[in-house]
Write a protein that holds these residues in place. Structure first.
Motif, mmCIF file in Angstrom:
data_model
loop_
_atom_site.group_PDB
_atom_site.id
_atom_site.type_symbol
_atom_site.label_atom_id
_atom_site.label_comp_id
_atom_site.label_asym_id
_atom_site.label_seq_id
_atom_site.Cartn_x
_atom_site.Cartn_y
_atom_site.Cartn_z
ATOM 1 N N VAL A 170 7.293 -11.002 2.060
ATOM 2 C CA VAL A 170 8.639 -11.212 1.761
ATOM 3 C C VAL A 170 9.195 -11.206 3.344
ATOM 4 N N ASN A 171 10.074 -12.131 3.631
ATOM 5 C CA ASN A 171 10.977 -12.127 4.832
ATOM 6 C C ASN A 171 12.363 -11.235 4.511
ATOM 7 N N ILE A 172 12.626 -10.160 5.004
ATOM 8 C CA ILE A 172 13.921 -9.373 4.954
ATOM 9 C C ILE A 172 14.789 -9.903 5.774
ATOM 10 N N HIS A 173 15.764 -10.502 5.563
ATOM 11 C CA HIS A 173 16.777 -10.929 6.482
ATOM 12 C C HIS A 173 17.998 -9.950 6.350
ATOM 13 N N TYR A 174 18.428 -9.382 7.540
ATOM 14 C CA TYR A 174 19.666 -8.287 7.537
ATOM 15 C C TYR A 174 20.313 -8.501 8.839
ATOM 16 N N TYR A 175 21.490 -7.886 9.195
ATOM 17 C CA TYR A 175 22.437 -7.937 9.945
ATOM 18 C C TYR A 175 22.159 -6.972 11.063
ATOM 19 N N ASN A 176 22.018 -7.342 12.297
ATOM 20 C CA ASN A 176 21.602 -6.438 13.315
ATOM 21 C C ASN A 176 22.184 -7.001 14.599
ATOM 22 N N LYS A 177 22.919 -5.845 15.343
ATOM 23 C CA LYS A 177 23.446 -6.180 16.723
ATOM 24 C C LYS A 177 24.243 -7.584 16.723
ATOM 25 N N GLY A 178 24.947 -7.931 15.526
ATOM 26 C CA GLY A 178 25.847 -9.225 15.452
ATOM 27 C C GLY A 178 25.173 -10.366 15.142
ATOM 28 N N LYS A 179 23.839 -10.240 14.735
ATOM 29 C CA LYS A 179 23.073 -11.482 14.386
ATOM 30 C C LYS A 179 22.331 -11.400 13.247
ATOM 31 N N VAL A 180 21.805 -12.415 12.663
ATOM 32 C CA VAL A 180 20.717 -12.102 11.561
ATOM 33 C C VAL A 180 19.416 -11.848 12.192
ATOM 34 N N SER A 181 18.710 -10.982 11.670
ATOM 35 C CA SER A 181 17.303 -10.608 11.957
ATOM 36 C C SER A 181 16.508 -10.800 10.945
ATOM 37 N N LYS A 182 15.011 -10.799 11.214
ATOM 38 C CA LYS A 182 14.198 -11.099 10.144
ATOM 39 C C LYS A 182 12.826 -10.088 10.245
ATOM 40 N N PHE A 183 12.402 -9.621 9.110
ATOM 41 C CA PHE A 183 11.426 -8.597 9.323
ATOM 42 C C PHE A 183 10.409 -9.063 8.193
ATOM 43 N N LYS A 243 0.635 -1.260 0.045
ATOM 44 C CA LYS A 243 -0.164 -0.004 0.002
ATOM 45 C C LYS A 243 0.809 1.177 -0.129
ATOM 46 N N GLY A 244 2.117 1.254 -0.153
ATOM 47 C CA GLY A 244 3.076 2.134 -0.047
ATOM 48 C C GLY A 244 3.487 2.821 1.307
ATOM 49 N N ILE A 245 3.085 2.179 2.264
ATOM 50 C CA ILE A 245 3.460 2.544 3.779
ATOM 51 C C ILE A 245 4.630 2.087 4.128
ATOM 52 N N LEU A 246 5.615 3.062 4.542
ATOM 53 C CA LEU A 246 6.924 2.588 5.271
ATOM 54 C C LEU A 246 7.044 1.793 6.168
ATOM 55 N N ARG A 247 7.547 0.705 6.164
ATOM 56 C CA ARG A 247 7.610 -0.470 7.184
ATOM 57 C C ARG A 247 9.089 -0.722 8.020
ATOM 58 N N LEU A 248 9.985 -0.470 6.988
ATOM 59 C CA LEU A 248 11.591 -0.841 7.286
ATOM 60 C C LEU A 248 12.453 0.022 6.795
ATOM 61 N N SER A 249 13.260 0.584 7.476
ATOM 62 C CA SER A 249 14.548 1.210 6.910
ATOM 63 C C SER A 249 16.017 0.845 7.720
ATOM 64 N N LEU A 250 16.938 0.363 6.633
ATOM 65 C CA LEU A 250 18.220 -0.053 7.226
ATOM 66 C C LEU A 250 19.208 0.329 6.381
ATOM 67 N N LYS A 251 20.419 0.176 6.701
ATOM 68 C CA LYS A 251 21.583 0.496 5.920
ATOM 69 C C LYS A 251 21.591 -0.832 4.812
ATOM 70 N N ALA A 252 21.936 -0.190 3.516
ATOM 71 C CA ALA A 252 22.050 -1.243 2.506
ATOM 72 C C ALA A 252 23.008 -2.376 2.653
ATOM 73 N N GLU A 253 24.112 -1.750 3.465
ATOM 74 C CA GLU A 253 25.287 -2.855 3.725
ATOM 75 C C GLU A 253 24.848 -4.009 4.688
ATOM 76 N N ASN A 254 23.798 -3.674 5.649
ATOM 77 C CA ASN A 254 23.251 -4.710 6.453
ATOM 78 C C ASN A 254 22.351 -5.734 5.762
ATOM 79 N N LEU A 255 21.800 -5.518 4.786
ATOM 80 C CA LEU A 255 20.826 -6.232 4.076
ATOM 81 C C LEU A 255 21.522 -7.482 3.369
ATOM 82 N N ILE A 256 20.986 -8.572 3.722
ATOM 83 C CA ILE A 256 21.647 -9.965 3.683
ATOM 84 C C ILE A 256 20.901 -10.604 2.325
#
Length: 282
Positions: A196-209, A174-187
């Motif tokens: 979709v599940n967005i897997h990214y590096y966060n505080k030394g571990k892999v997180s999922k959104f 719907k165009g609503i902003l749900r997540l922002s992160l540094k491109a270098e942390n996107l896995i």
């Protein structure tokens, strides 16, 4: 030379564009039948121009139901798998044949056309091809132009979706902003039905959104970036790929991230993955 193995652009199966295609094709067909008079129109005796327009509208709209059913089916299939260009071209051919079959039966059964069924079918295929291919071609060019125009405007305004040194914004369908992160942390990004599940590096571990959106839309968003589609269910940040290995089941990508799973590479995406790999090896 046209690469028939490449995936079709996401704007082809966009819901809004499908609706536009159906209405534009119906309007074009209505104008076409009243000007060119195919499908036995010349046998409709003693009718006024207004009556001709009314009857031709019923005939054309009935035939266009084939397009409606076809595009609804294509939309549902595109949510589950990626369509290649050769598959899309075969799909259009099937639409032409089914619609031509309808008009052939109409002329033979309703209008009692005296010509043989094979001759009627031949003429119907020719006329139907014009009705289908002309508006399809015009809309394909328009959708492509609009997409490139939107991307150019985003670049000019500084809103390019991917930059390794900046933040990446993820919006839902719907165009609503749900997540922002540094491109270098996107896995990597993983498809999950209508999410979709967005897997990214966060505080030394892999997180999922989890985000309600499609992998196909995100693929368009990350065009010409390090984010590469490697499978119908996965996109990977190629900057995180450490090893490409070949197993008995095909290619797999090992990531330079602790505890991150290896990602498969499907046959339809081997070429793009290896092309990206070649850029990193220069």
């Amino acid at each position: 030379m046209v690469d028939l193995q490449k995936t079709i652009p996401s704007y082809i199966t966009d819901k809004g564009n499908i609706v536009r295609l159906i209405f534009f094709t119906a309007a074009f067909a209505l104008v076409f039948i009243n000007i060119y008079s195919p499908f036995g129109v010349e046998t409709w005796y003693n009718v006024t121009p207004l009556q001709l327009f009314f009857y031709s509208s019923l005939v054309i709209l009935t035939g266009v139901l084939v397009v409606v059913a076809s595009r609804v089916l294509m939309y549902q299939i595109s949510k589950a798998r990626t369509l290649l260009l050769w598959q899309y071209l075969l799909w259009i051919l099937a639409e032409i044949i089914f619609m031509a079959l309808f008009y052939t039966l109409y002329e033979s059964v309703i209008l009692h056309e005296k010509r043989g069924i094979l001759e009627l079918a031949k003429v119907s295929i020719q006329n139907t091809a014009l009705i289908i291919l002309l508006p399809y071609s015009v809309l394909w060019l328009y959708f492509s132009w609009k997409e490139n125009k939107d991307k150019l405007e985003a670049l000019i305004q500084g809103d390019a979706p991917y930059d390794a040194t900046k933040m990446v914004a993820f919006h839902d369908e719907k165009g609503i902003l749900r997540l922002s992160l540094k491109a270098e942390n996107l896995i990597y990004i993983e498809a999950a039905d209508n999410y979709v599940n967005i897997h990214y590096y966060n505080k030394g571990k892999v997180s999922k959104f989890m985000l309600r959106n499609s992998l196909k839309r995100l693929e368009e968003m990350f065009a010409s970036s390090e984010m590469v589609r490697c499978h119908r269910s996965y996109m990977v940040n190629f900057g995180k790929v450490k090893i490409i290995r070949k197993d008995k089941d095909g290619l797999r990508l090992e990531l330079d991230v602790p505890n991150a799973q290896d990602l498969p590479v499907s046959k339809s995406y081997v070429e793009s993955v290896m092309a990206t790999f070649g850029k990193y090896c220069r």
